[in-house]
Design a protein around this motif. Structure first.
Motif, mmCIF file in Angstrom:
data_model
loop_
_atom_site.group_PDB
_atom_site.id
_atom_site.type_symbol
_atom_site.label_atom_id
_atom_site.label_comp_id
_atom_site.label_asym_id
_atom_site.label_seq_id
_atom_site.Cartn_x
_atom_site.Cartn_y
_atom_site.Cartn_z
ATOM 1 N N ALA A 1 0.823 -1.219 0.000
ATOM 2 C CA ALA A 1 0.000 0.000 0.000
ATOM 3 C C ALA A 1 0.858 1.270 0.000
ATOM 4 C CB ALA A 1 -0.945 -0.025 1.187
ATOM 5 N N GLN A 2 1.872 1.277 0.857
ATOM 6 C CA GLN A 2 2.688 2.502 0.961
ATOM 7 C C GLN A 2 3.413 2.795 -0.347
ATOM 8 O OE1 GLN A 2 5.269 2.754 4.374
ATOM 9 N NE2 GLN A 2 6.140 4.701 3.707
ATOM 10 N N LYS A 3 3.996 1.749 -0.927
ATOM 11 C CA LYS A 3 4.714 1.936 -2.209
ATOM 12 C C LYS A 3 3.756 2.458 -3.275
ATOM 13 C CE LYS A 3 8.716 -1.009 -2.486
ATOM 14 N NZ LYS A 3 8.679 -2.382 -1.984
ATOM 15 N N ASN A 4 2.528 1.936 -3.294
ATOM 16 C CA ASN A 4 1.564 2.371 -4.305
ATOM 17 C C ASN A 4 1.114 3.819 -4.084
ATOM 18 O OD1 ASN A 4 1.531 0.098 -5.967
ATOM 19 N ND2 ASN A 4 0.223 -1.003 -4.514
ATOM 20 N N VAL A 5 0.998 4.211 -2.823
ATOM 21 C CA VAL A 5 0.681 5.622 -2.544
ATOM 22 C C VAL A 5 1.811 6.505 -3.069
ATOM 23 C CG1 VAL A 5 0.442 7.345 -0.704
ATOM 24 C CG2 VAL A 5 -0.844 5.204 -0.583
ATOM 25 N N GLU A 6 3.049 6.061 -2.865
ATOM 26 C CA GLU A 6 4.196 6.851 -3.349
ATOM 27 C C GLU A 6 4.163 6.983 -4.875
ATOM 28 O OE1 GLU A 6 7.447 4.792 -1.500
ATOM 29 O OE2 GLU A 6 6.926 5.630 0.486
ATOM 30 N N LYS A 7 3.789 5.896 -5.544
ATOM 31 C CA LYS A 7 3.691 5.954 -7.021
ATOM 32 C C LYS A 7 2.608 6.937 -7.440
ATOM 33 C CE LYS A 7 5.385 1.371 -8.041
ATOM 34 N NZ LYS A 7 5.012 -0.043 -7.987
ATOM 35 N N ALA A 8 1.490 6.920 -6.724
ATOM 36 C CA ALA A 8 0.383 7.832 -7.041
ATOM 37 C C ALA A 8 0.835 9.281 -6.905
ATOM 38 C CB ALA A 8 -0.803 7.554 -6.117
ATOM 39 N N ILE A 9 1.510 9.583 -5.804
ATOM 40 C CA ILE A 9 1.931 10.969 -5.559
ATOM 41 C C ILE A 9 2.966 11.406 -6.598
ATOM 42 C CG2 ILE A 9 3.074 12.510 -3.897
ATOM 43 C CD1 ILE A 9 1.664 10.904 -1.687
ATOM 44 N N ALA A 10 3.852 10.492 -6.974
ATOM 45 C CA ALA A 10 4.860 10.826 -7.990
ATOM 46 C C ALA A 10 4.180 11.219 -9.305
ATOM 47 C CB ALA A 10 5.805 9.650 -8.204
ATOM 48 N N GLU A 11 3.116 10.501 -9.660
ATOM 49 C CA GLU A 11 2.401 10.814 -10.906
ATOM 50 C C GLU A 11 1.695 12.169 -10.803
ATOM 51 O OE1 GLU A 11 2.565 9.782 -13.738
ATOM 52 O OE2 GLU A 11 0.688 10.100 -14.828
ATOM 53 N N ILE A 12 1.099 12.443 -9.648
ATOM 54 C CA ILE A 12 0.423 13.738 -9.456
ATOM 55 C C ILE A 12 1.444 14.877 -9.575
ATOM 56 C CG2 ILE A 12 -0.792 15.184 -7.772
ATOM 57 C CD1 ILE A 12 -2.049 12.462 -6.730
ATOM 58 N N GLU A 13 2.622 14.677 -8.966
ATOM 59 C CA GLU A 13 3.642 15.730 -9.021
ATOM 60 C C GLU A 13 4.181 15.911 -10.439
ATOM 61 O OE1 GLU A 13 6.166 14.545 -5.785
ATOM 62 O OE2 GLU A 13 4.956 15.695 -4.333
ATOM 63 N N ARG A 14 4.282 14.808 -11.170
ATOM 64 C CA ARG A 14 4.737 14.892 -12.566
ATOM 65 C C ARG A 14 3.744 15.727 -13.396
ATOM 66 N NH1 ARG A 14 4.004 12.700 -17.563
ATOM 67 N NH2 ARG A 14 2.221 11.449 -16.936
ATOM 68 N N LEU A 15 2.460 15.430 -13.245
ATOM 69 C CA LEU A 15 1.455 16.152 -14.024
ATOM 70 C C LEU A 15 1.322 17.606 -13.567
ATOM 71 C CD1 LEU A 15 -1.153 13.297 -14.453
ATOM 72 C CD2 LEU A 15 0.159 14.398 -16.271
ATOM 73 N N ASP A 16 1.490 17.850 -12.267
ATOM 74 C CA ASP A 16 1.451 19.218 -11.744
ATOM 75 C C ASP A 16 2.547 20.044 -12.417
ATOM 76 O OD1 ASP A 16 0.806 21.423 -10.274
ATOM 77 O OD2 ASP A 16 1.546 20.664 -8.343
ATOM 78 N N ALA A 17 3.746 19.470 -12.508
ATOM 79 C CA ALA A 17 4.887 20.180 -13.108
ATOM 80 C C ALA A 17 4.651 20.455 -14.601
ATOM 81 C CB ALA A 17 6.167 19.366 -12.916
ATOM 82 N N LEU A 18 3.851 19.618 -15.224
ATOM 83 C CA LEU A 18 3.585 19.738 -16.662
ATOM 84 C C LEU A 18 2.472 20.747 -16.951
ATOM 85 C CD1 LEU A 18 4.724 17.840 -18.951
ATOM 86 C CD2 LEU A 18 2.531 16.654 -18.844
ATOM 87 N N LEU A 19 1.442 20.761 -16.077
ATOM 88 C CA LEU A 19 0.195 21.463 -16.404
ATOM 89 C C LEU A 19 0.000 22.793 -15.697
ATOM 90 C CD1 LEU A 19 -2.170 18.346 -16.208
ATOM 91 C CD2 LEU A 19 -1.132 19.338 -18.262
ATOM 92 N N SER A 20 0.777 23.050 -14.646
ATOM 93 C CA SER A 20 0.520 24.231 -13.829
ATOM 94 C C SER A 20 0.765 25.538 -14.595
ATOM 95 C CB SER A 20 1.416 24.182 -12.593
ATOM 96 O OG SER A 20 1.356 25.411 -11.937
ATOM 97 N N THR A 21 -0.236 26.433 -14.573
ATOM 98 C CA THR A 21 -0.024 27.755 -15.172
ATOM 99 C C THR A 21 0.789 28.623 -14.214
ATOM 100 O OG1 THR A 21 -2.171 28.375 -14.263
ATOM 101 C CG2 THR A 21 -2.108 27.859 -16.609
ATOM 102 N N GLY A 22 0.850 28.209 -12.962
ATOM 103 C CA GLY A 22 1.584 28.973 -11.955
ATOM 104 C C GLY A 22 3.084 28.725 -11.991
ATOM 105 N N LYS A 23 3.512 27.666 -12.685
ATOM 106 C CA LYS A 23 4.957 27.366 -12.741
ATOM 107 C C LYS A 23 5.479 27.764 -14.110
ATOM 108 C CE LYS A 23 4.664 23.738 -9.350
ATOM 109 N NZ LYS A 23 3.887 22.517 -9.172
ATOM 110 N N GLU A 24 6.427 28.679 -14.108
ATOM 111 C CA GLU A 24 6.883 29.275 -15.365
ATOM 112 C C GLU A 24 7.453 28.269 -16.354
ATOM 113 O OE1 GLU A 24 9.631 32.588 -16.126
ATOM 114 O OE2 GLU A 24 8.490 33.607 -14.543
ATOM 115 N N ASP A 25 8.058 27.195 -15.825
ATOM 116 C CA ASP A 25 8.700 26.250 -16.741
ATOM 117 C C ASP A 25 7.805 25.043 -17.066
ATOM 118 O OD1 ASP A 25 8.785 25.311 -14.214
ATOM 119 O OD2 ASP A 25 10.890 24.665 -14.250
ATOM 120 N N SER A 26 6.531 25.099 -16.665
ATOM 121 C CA SER A 26 5.638 23.987 -17.033
ATOM 122 C C SER A 26 5.404 24.002 -18.540
ATOM 123 C CB SER A 26 4.305 24.103 -16.294
ATOM 124 O OG SER A 26 3.513 25.129 -16.877
ATOM 125 N N GLU A 27 4.985 22.857 -19.066
ATOM 126 C CA GLU A 27 4.748 22.798 -20.515
ATOM 127 C C GLU A 27 3.667 23.812 -20.926
ATOM 128 O OE1 GLU A 27 4.252 18.809 -22.153
ATOM 129 O OE2 GLU A 27 3.070 19.683 -23.774
#
Ligand code: ADP
Ligand code: MG
Length: 348
Positions: free
Chosen positions: A61-87
């Motif tokens: 369970a813990q490892k899977n939660v970590e995988k989930a959070i990693a994916e959320i952070e990856r997409l946040d970095a890609l999609l955020s209008t608040g982060k200047e270097d996002s895609e």
């Protein structure tokens, strides 16, 4: 003498075996406890400008939660209008660019919603979001001239996407996937968890709830829909499994100026926060991206158009609608799984 030595040797061996047995019982107990700890894991965190939680049942369970959070952070970095270097920010700054797989998927879904909703859902609304200060949290009512200028940049019609996913924005047009990003993220995370063998989990991405399977005991999840007045008189409870439950409402992000409250869901036809008598719209759907996109879209459409839209797509989703006049409306697909202390009006 010899017999005594044999006896002592035998006794020693016996004691050794007993000690080993006891030690093994302890080791097994520890193992069992660790296994139990591994059977459930929950983590709260902040991402995509909101509070989130991920809870997962089952092995690792813990490892899977970590995988989930990693994916959320990856997409946040890609999609955020608040982060200047996002895609997305890069595309906005450069007037276009190559879409990655995820932004390409989101663009397809956004275009579909735009055309199906007759423009009620429009990701090119971003210049208007900025004019109201929703982008940098410097909230204010824009000057009429500024708003008109921003609104003139809004139209998905003029966004070009080539077959190899090269996007071109007209001058001054900027995009924001804020109305579907969390739903898409929830879908992606659900896919990853299922691929890792997870059969039971619940994601809450800032009010975007995504269920994976049923509860570990085999029963349905019970998801309460918040009352916008903040009280614990929920609008109701949805009993379901394997679905997304997403609510949009003007009460989530807003500011008050000169006694008037302005919120963050904008009518692309006027450039003003939607005011059509609705307080909130909740979508229940197997498709998380659609649930998120439609909660925003139907909120913009208002009750009449939303009802019409549902009648044309009733196999894809259901909704719960709460109005300023205090009435509560649900579509017929929810009648057996929705309960409420409010009087329920059913839409067929
Ligand atoms: P939340 O993100 O607060 O859960 P929503 O899913 O309803 O709420 O999304 C609201 C966000 O969608 C806004 O912050 C903005 O980024 C974007 N948005 C606002 N109006 C529209 C619109 N008419 N079409 C598409 N996106 C919109
Ligand atoms: Mg939404």
């Amino acid at each position: 003498m010899r017999n005594k030595k044999v006896l002592i040797a035998l006794l020693s061996i016996g004691m050794l075996i007993a000690v080993i047995r006891i030690a093994m019982i302890f080791v097994n107990y520890e193992k069992e406890q660790n296994q139990k700890k591994e059977d459930y894991f929950k983590q709260n965190f902040f991402a995509m400008d909101t509070y989130m939680s991920v809870q997962v049942y089952g092995k690792n369970a813990q490892k899977n939660v970590e995988k989930a959070i990693a994916e959320i952070e990856r997409l946040d970095a890609l999609l955020s209008t608040g982060k200047e270097d996002s895609e997305v920010s890069q595309i906005n700054q450069n007037g276009g660019g190559k879409l990655s797989i995820d932004t390409g998927n989101l663009m397809d879904r956004a275009k579909y919603l735009y055309s199906e909703s007759d423009g009620a859902f429009d990701i090119s609304i971003y210049p208007v979001m900025k004019a109201w200060g929703f982008a940098d949290k410097d909230y204010h009512v824009p000057e009429e001239r500024v708003l008109r200028e921003a609104l003139s940049k809004v139209s998905m019609d003029r966004i070009r996407v080539s077959v190899d996913k090269e996007v071109t924005l007209p001058a001054g047009t900027e995009i924001d996937f804020g109305g579907i990003a969390k739903g898409y993220t929830a879908d992606r995370v659900a896919g990853i968890l299922k691929a890792n063998g997870v059969e039971s989990a619940m994601l809450d991405l800032g009010g975007n709830v995504q269920l994976i399977g049923k509860k570990p005991d085999g029963s349905d999840w019970k998801i309460a829909i918040q009352n916008p007045d903040g009280s614990d008189h929920y609008l109701g409870v949805v009993k379901t499994a394997d679905k997304a439950i997403v609510t949009s409402g003007g009460y989530e992000r807003n500011f008050t100026q000169d006694g008037v409250t302005y919120h963050h869901i904008i009518d692309p036809k006027t450039g003003y926060p939607v005011q059509n008598g609705l307080v909130s719209v909740t979508i229940v759907s197997a498709d998380g991206t659609m649930a998120d996109g439609l909660s925003t879209t139907l909120f913009v459409m208002g009750q009449e158009r939303a009802t019409e839209y549902w009648r044309q797509h009733s196999s894809e989703f259901d909704f719960v609608m709460y109005r300023e006049d205090g009435t509560l409306w649900i579509t017929s697909g929810l009648k057996d799984c929705f309960s409420s202390e409010f009087e329920i009006n059913e839409i067929e």
